[in-house]
Structures are given as C-alpha cells and as structure tokens.
Design a protein around this motif. Structure first.
Motif, PDB file in Angstrom:
ATOM      1  N   ARG A   1      -4.071  11.663  -3.636  1.00  0.00           N
ATOM      2  CA  ARG A   1      -3.141  10.532  -3.657  1.00  0.00           C
ATOM      3  C   ARG A   1      -3.855   9.216  -3.387  1.00  0.00           C
ATOM      4  N   ALA A   2      -4.826   9.240  -2.491  1.00  0.00           N
ATOM      5  CA  ALA A   2      -5.582   8.024  -2.215  1.00  0.00           C
ATOM      6  C   ALA A   2      -6.354   7.568  -3.451  1.00  0.00           C
TER       7      ALA A   2
ATOM      8  N   TYR B   1      -4.286  14.536   0.488  1.00  0.00           N
ATOM      9  CA  TYR B   1      -4.511  13.129   0.815  1.00  0.00           C
ATOM     10  C   TYR B   1      -5.507  12.473  -0.139  1.00  0.00           C
TER      11      TYR B   1
ATOM     12  N   ALA C   1       1.638   7.305  -6.479  1.00  0.00           N
ATOM     13  CA  ALA C   1       0.655   8.379  -6.656  1.00  0.00           C
ATOM     14  C   ALA C   1       1.252   9.724  -6.263  1.00  0.00           C
ATOM     15  N   ASP C   2       2.018   9.742  -5.180  1.00  0.00           N
ATOM     16  CA  ASP C   2       2.647  10.987  -4.738  1.00  0.00           C
ATOM     17  C   ASP C   2       3.653  11.486  -5.774  1.00  0.00           C
TER      18      ASP C   2
ATOM     19  N   TRP D   1       0.949   4.249  -2.776  1.00  0.00           N
ATOM     20  CA  TRP D   1       0.817   5.648  -2.362  1.00  0.00           C
ATOM     21  C   TRP D   1       2.017   6.456  -2.853  1.00  0.00           C
TER      22      TRP D   1
ATOM     23  N   SER E   1       0.830  -1.205   0.000  1.00  0.00           N
ATOM     24  CA  SER E   1       0.000   0.000   0.000  1.00  0.00           C
ATOM     25  C   SER E   1       0.866   1.256   0.000  1.00  0.00           C
ATOM     26  N   LYS E   2       1.955   1.211   0.758  1.00  0.00           N
ATOM     27  CA  LYS E   2       2.864   2.352   0.807  1.00  0.00           C
ATOM     28  C   LYS E   2       3.517   2.589  -0.551  1.00  0.00           C
TER      29      LYS E   2
ATOM     30  N   ALA F   1      -3.862   6.371  -6.160  1.00  0.00           N
ATOM     31  CA  ALA F   1      -3.286   5.079  -5.798  1.00  0.00           C
ATOM     32  C   ALA F   1      -4.250   3.951  -6.134  1.00  0.00           C
TER      33      ALA F   1
END
Length: 229
Positions: free
Chosen positions: A143-144, A140, A123-124, A120, A116-117, A147
């Motif tokens: 990015r969520a 947030y 996406a960041d 993320w 998951s990291k 992702a």
C-alpha cells in the motif's frame, strides 16, 4: 430538502471548486444551491472544506471499485491489473481542476496528514479490489508503494496535455516497471545465502508484523457484535 443532502452538497460544490477551491465559500454556496440549511451542511462536513474534499475523493474511490468489479481482469498479468486499476482511478475523475485544488488544499501543513491518508485509502481500495490477501508486513509495503505511485501519477496527469492521456498511461507503466525492479532486487537478496544470514534478524522482526483488523465501513461510531453465550 434533497433525499441525500450530503451527495447533493458535494454535487453542488463541484460547480464552485474551480473558482473558490475547496473552501468555506464553496461549502456555503453548495449548501445554498443544494437547498440544505448551512447548519446541517456543517454537521455533515464538520471540518468544512477538508471533509468536503475528502468526501469527493472517497466518491472517486467508490466509482473506481465499482468499475473494477465489472472488468474482466482474470487473464491479465498482475502488473497489468495494477496498471488498469490506476488508470481506472484517473478515468473516473471528471474534473481535473477539482483534483488540482485538492492537491493545493492537502499541501497545507495542517491537512497533509489527511492527504496522505486519502492516498493510502486509494491504494488500499485498489489492492482489496484486486484480491490482495497479504496479512503480514507486505500488507503495508504494497500500500505504501502503490500510494507513492498513485500520487506521482496524479501529479503527472495534472500537467498532461497528450491525446487521451497517453503520456500518463505510459508514465504508469514506467513506475510499475520501477517497482518490479525493486521486487527483483529483494528476491535476489533473499536468495543470497550471505545476505539472507545478515537479514535474518530484521526479517524475523518484520515477520511478526500483521495487517490491521478490517472494520466494516459504517457511518456510526462503533459496531455491534453479538457473542454466543
């Protein structure tokens, strides 16, 4: 010993991943083939296979960011820029089996948080490359959302056998269209006087959320900042 043992081990690992996955066997074989002592390889990748897989994922993010810097995105609609970034992230991957094996690894409960990291992080990197300046709750949510889009796109791509990944590119367009619909609904809700009143409390609370402070990307534990006397 190669000048960059970490990169050499990663390159050597990709030869073995299709057969042994992101595993201890792959790490040992990669260290041997790269001419790096196994003890040093373990120091470079303390958690073994998972750190190896994450290093390869970050290498893909770096390649995507480099390519995006060379692209002329200024005249594109913003949704098209996002689509181009997602497509670029897929295109820089040269080994689909390595991705497939990575999804298998990160589906294990003990490594799901790492997976998951990684999503993320991608996406960041995309939002940062596209010049996102959000510092509130939108930092947030953007990015969520992205992702999730990227993760579903990769899963679709793994099963895509269309010519030049055309079905995957169409899938990206559909997912972005879905996101745009959500944004239109949110905008309509904020424009509605009744809903705006009902959402005043939650919006006030969310308005106090701020993006995390950006830290420089370094390989050392901590940073040095000089302060004026």
């Amino acid at each position: 010993m190669p000048p960059d043992p970490r990169s050499a081990i990663l390159d050597a690992a990709l030869v073995n991943v299709p057969f042994d996955g992101w595993s201890e066997a792959t790490l040992k074989a990669a260290a041997r083939d790269a001419g790096v002592p196994l003890a040093e390889a373990r120091a470079l990748f303390p958690r073994g296979p998972v750190d190896l897989a994450l290093a390869w994922h970050i290498r893909g993010d770096d390649a995507m960011a480099d390519r995006l810097r060379q692209m002329d995105l200024a005249d594109m609609r913003f949704r098209d820029r996002v689509a181009a970034a997602l497509r670029t992230r897929i295109e820089v991957v040269r080994d689909k089996e390595a991705v497939r094996r990575g999804f298998t690894l990160f589906s294990l409960p003990m490594y799901s948080a790492d997976g998951s990291k990684a999503l993320w992080g991608t996406a960041d990197r995309i939002w940062t490359a596209l010049g996102d300046t959000a510092t509130d709750i939108n930092w947030y949510t953007k990015r969520a959302t992205l992702a999730g889009v990227y993760g579903s796109t990769v899963l679709y791509w793994l099963g895509d056998d269309s010519l030049d990944n055309q079905d995957t590119w169409a899938f990206i367009d559909r997912r972005i269209e879905d996101v745009m619909r959500i944004e239109k609904v949110k905008a309509a809700a904020n424009a509605n006087p009744i809903l705006r009143t009902l959402l005043a409390g939650p919006n006030w609370a969310l308005g106090h959320v701020r993006a995390p402070m950006k830290m420089p990307r370094v390989d050392l534990p901590g940073t040095w900042r000089s302060t004026p006397e």
